[in-house]
Write a protein that holds these residues in place. Structure first.
Motif, PDB file in Angstrom:
ATOM      1  N   VAL A   1       0.847  -1.198   0.000  1.00 23.34           N
ATOM      2  CA  VAL A   1       0.000   0.000   0.000  1.00 23.34           C
ATOM      3  C   VAL A   1       0.882   1.247   0.000  1.00 23.34           C
ATOM      4  N   TYR A   2       0.472   2.228  -0.804  1.00 25.86           N
ATOM      5  CA  TYR A   2       1.109   3.546  -0.818  1.00 25.86           C
ATOM      6  C   TYR A   2       0.204   4.543  -0.099  1.00 25.86           C
ATOM      7  N   PHE A   3       0.815   5.431   0.672  1.00 25.13           N
ATOM      8  CA  PHE A   3       0.078   6.592   1.173  1.00 25.13           C
ATOM      9  C   PHE A   3       1.044   7.768   1.255  1.00 25.13           C
ATOM     10  N   THR A   4       0.502   8.960   1.294  1.00 25.03           N
ATOM     11  CA  THR A   4       1.305  10.172   1.367  1.00 25.03           C
ATOM     12  C   THR A   4       1.550  10.548   2.823  1.00 25.03           C
ATOM     13  N   ALA A   5       2.811  10.663   3.188  1.00 23.15           N
ATOM     14  CA  ALA A   5       3.155  11.031   4.560  1.00 23.15           C
ATOM     15  C   ALA A   5       2.592  12.411   4.899  1.00 23.15           C
ATOM     16  N   GLY A   6       2.026  12.529   6.090  1.00 24.12           N
ATOM     17  CA  GLY A   6       1.472  13.817   6.516  1.00 24.12           C
ATOM     18  C   GLY A   6       0.068  14.083   6.045  1.00 24.12           C
ATOM     19  N   TYR A   7      -0.604  13.042   5.508  1.00 21.50           N
ATOM     20  CA  TYR A   7      -1.981  13.175   5.032  1.00 21.50           C
ATOM     21  C   TYR A   7      -2.822  12.063   5.650  1.00 21.50           C
ATOM     22  N   PRO A   8      -4.048  12.322   6.037  1.00 25.97           N
ATOM     23  CA  PRO A   8      -4.742  13.606   6.003  1.00 25.97           C
ATOM     24  C   PRO A   8      -4.201  14.644   6.992  1.00 25.97           C
ATOM     25  N   LYS A   9      -3.616  14.154   8.107  1.00 26.20           N
ATOM     26  CA  LYS A   9      -3.075  15.077   9.105  1.00 26.20           C
ATOM     27  C   LYS A   9      -1.578  14.839   9.259  1.00 26.20           C
ATOM     28  N   LEU A  10      -0.886  15.846   9.730  1.00 27.80           N
ATOM     29  CA  LEU A  10       0.570  15.813   9.795  1.00 27.80           C
ATOM     30  C   LEU A  10       1.096  14.616  10.580  1.00 27.80           C
ATOM     31  N   LYS A  11       0.435  14.277  11.690  1.00 30.22           N
ATOM     32  CA  LYS A  11       0.956  13.232  12.565  1.00 30.22           C
ATOM     33  C   LYS A  11       0.333  11.854  12.305  1.00 30.22           C
ATOM     34  N   ASP A  12      -0.368  11.702  11.171  1.00 28.88           N
ATOM     35  CA  ASP A  12      -1.040  10.432  10.879  1.00 28.88           C
ATOM     36  C   ASP A  12      -0.100   9.338  10.388  1.00 28.88           C
TER      37      ASP A  12
ATOM     38  N   GLY B   1       4.919   7.951   0.810  1.00 30.73           N
ATOM     39  CA  GLY B   1       5.109   9.021  -0.159  1.00 30.73           C
ATOM     40  C   GLY B   1       5.693  10.275   0.461  1.00 30.73           C
ATOM     41  N   ILE B   2       6.737  10.803  -0.167  1.00 30.66           N
ATOM     42  CA  ILE B   2       7.320  12.087   0.239  1.00 30.66           C
ATOM     43  C   ILE B   2       6.608  13.168  -0.555  1.00 30.66           C
ATOM     44  N   PRO B   3       5.792  14.015   0.058  1.00 30.92           N
ATOM     45  CA  PRO B   3       5.039  15.008  -0.710  1.00 30.92           C
ATOM     46  C   PRO B   3       5.959  15.982  -1.432  1.00 30.92           C
ATOM     47  N   PHE B   4       5.548  16.329  -2.664  1.00 32.24           N
ATOM     48  CA  PHE B   4       6.346  17.209  -3.513  1.00 32.24           C
ATOM     49  C   PHE B   4       5.393  18.090  -4.309  1.00 32.24           C
ATOM     50  N   SER B   5       5.827  19.291  -4.603  1.00 32.92           N
ATOM     51  CA  SER B   5       4.951  20.274  -5.256  1.00 32.92           C
ATOM     52  C   SER B   5       4.704  19.991  -6.733  1.00 32.92           C
ATOM     53  N   ASP B   6       5.523  19.146  -7.369  1.00 31.30           N
ATOM     54  CA  ASP B   6       5.370  18.879  -8.805  1.00 31.30           C
ATOM     55  C   ASP B   6       5.506  17.387  -9.094  1.00 31.30           C
ATOM     56  N   PRO B   7       4.534  16.580  -8.623  1.00 32.79           N
ATOM     57  CA  PRO B   7       4.624  15.119  -8.766  1.00 32.79           C
ATOM     58  C   PRO B   7       4.127  14.644 -10.131  1.00 32.79           C
ATOM     59  N   MET B   8       5.021  14.580 -11.104  1.00 36.23           N
ATOM     60  CA  MET B   8       4.618  14.379 -12.501  1.00 36.23           C
ATOM     61  C   MET B   8       4.004  13.007 -12.783  1.00 36.23           C
ATOM     62  N   ALA B   9       4.326  11.995 -11.988  1.00 34.67           N
ATOM     63  CA  ALA B   9       3.792  10.662 -12.265  1.00 34.67           C
ATOM     64  C   ALA B   9       2.481  10.382 -11.542  1.00 34.67           C
ATOM     65  N   ASP B  10       2.028  11.333 -10.739  1.00 37.89           N
ATOM     66  CA  ASP B  10       0.851  11.095  -9.906  1.00 37.89           C
ATOM     67  C   ASP B  10      -0.407  11.712 -10.492  1.00 37.89           C
ATOM     68  N   GLY B  11      -1.516  10.996 -10.308  1.00 35.74           N
ATOM     69  CA  GLY B  11      -2.801  11.509 -10.716  1.00 35.74           C
ATOM     70  C   GLY B  11      -3.346  12.503  -9.709  1.00 35.74           C
ATOM     71  N   PRO B  12      -4.546  13.029  -9.974  1.00 34.27           N
ATOM     72  CA  PRO B  12      -5.116  14.087  -9.137  1.00 34.27           C
ATOM     73  C   PRO B  12      -5.263  13.724  -7.664  1.00 34.27           C
ATOM     74  N   THR B  13      -5.621  12.478  -7.372  1.00 35.18           N
ATOM     75  CA  THR B  13      -5.856  12.078  -5.980  1.00 35.18           C
ATOM     76  C   THR B  13      -4.586  12.191  -5.148  1.00 35.18           C
ATOM     77  N   ILE B  14      -3.492  11.630  -5.659  1.00 31.25           N
ATOM     78  CA  ILE B  14      -2.232  11.671  -4.909  1.00 31.25           C
ATOM     79  C   ILE B  14      -1.645  13.078  -4.930  1.00 31.25           C
ATOM     80  N   GLN B  15      -1.813  13.792  -6.041  1.00 29.68           N
ATOM     81  CA  GLN B  15      -1.368  15.191  -6.086  1.00 29.68           C
ATOM     82  C   GLN B  15      -2.045  16.010  -4.988  1.00 29.68           C
ATOM     83  N   GLU B  16      -3.338  15.838  -4.859  1.00 32.71           N
ATOM     84  CA  GLU B  16      -4.102  16.585  -3.848  1.00 32.71           C
ATOM     85  C   GLU B  16      -3.621  16.233  -2.443  1.00 32.71           C
ATOM     86  N   SER B  17      -3.349  14.952  -2.206  1.00 37.28           N
ATOM     87  CA  SER B  17      -2.883  14.544  -0.878  1.00 37.28           C
ATOM     88  C   SER B  17      -1.508  15.133  -0.589  1.00 37.28           C
TER      89      SER B  17
END
Length: 257
Positions: free
Chosen positions: A18-29, A48-64
């Motif tokens: 499973v993949y998830f974005t670190a710090g989402y939905p909340k910082l300490k999650d 996932g390490i959040p990044f401002s320009d995630p070119m391989a990610d779709g809208p859902t992961i970009q938003e997270s």
């Protein structure tokens, strides 16, 4: 032995990642999500390490990722969270992020810190394979960090064999040459791609990701590789349920027979 190697040594089929974005939905999650996933049978987690320009990610992961950055997530903080959760979690943890923030941190320092806190590998979608071989492989090997390479239906057999020869974690099979996001099923072209890779008899195990969101796509991925990776579906559930335990339960329910 690296935890990724340990996992595939003891379990050759039906790996659930499973993949998830670190710090989402909340910082300490981050810590709670990792613990909850492991407690519910997940074999491997991509953080996932959040990044401002995630070119391989779709809208859902970009938003997270955008939300995680707004929450205050940084690579430094993520390492602190991994260190905390590693006191309880035993499954392999893979850092997934883009080259820019990793290079700002320093590639060797990144690998060293991964080793220190208990991260086992990294997926860097925009790291060219040739650059990895020439400039980064020796550093990653020094700290026993497995760099996981992605292949797509457009990747040539020669390149796939090179990747197989020069890596030893697993190969990430991108189900289609597009960004991440849910798909209802895999069409005949994707099935042909899976069969082509199966026929190559590669030495590395393989996991299929991108587009896995229901029982049908999960089972298709599991039957055509060593396992399956779910990302966008879980991110969607984290947002919809607004509760980590419920999101994990719903994820399991969505892929169970």
């Amino acid at each position: 032995m690296n935890r990724i190697k340990q996992l595939f040594k003891k379990k050759q089929k039906n790996i659930f990642s499973v993949y998830f974005t670190a710090g989402y939905p909340k910082l300490k999650d981050t810590v709670k999500i990792i613990k909850e996933l492991e407690n519910n049978g997940v074999d491997l987690i991509e953080v996932g390490i959040p990044f401002s320009d995630p070119m391989a990610d779709g809208p859902t992961i970009q938003e997270s990722g955008t939300q995680a950055l707004q929450n205050g997530m940084t690579l430094k903080l993520l390492f602190e969270q991994i260190k905390v959760v590693r006191k309880e979690a035993n499954l392999p943890l893979i850092m997934m992020g883009y080259l820019n923030p990793i290079m700002q941190y320093g590639f060797e320092e990144f690998c060293k810190k991964c080793n220190e806190v208990g991260a086992d590998g990294a997926i860097i979608p925009d790291l060219p394979f040739d650059d990895y071989i020439k400039e980064y492989k020796a550093i990653a090997d020094k700290y026993d960090i497995k760099i996981i390479m992605l292949i797509t239906p457009e990747t040539s057999d020669d390149r796939i064999r090179l990747i197989d020869e020069h890596t030893d974690g697993f190969i990430y099979m991108v189900s289609s040459a597009s960004t991440t996001g849910a798909q209802k099923s895999f069409d005949s072209n994707k099935q042909e791609y899976f069969q082509r890779i199966n026929s190559m008899n590669l030495k590395n195990p393989r996991l299929i990701g991108f587009g896995i969101s229901n029982r049908e796509t999960f089972e298709a991925a599991q039957s055509n590789a060593n396992g399956a990776i779910i990302g966008s579906k879980f991110i969607t559930l984290l947002k919809a349920e607004n509760n980590i335990e419920k999101a994990v339960m719903e994820l399991k329910k969505s892929i169970e027979v």
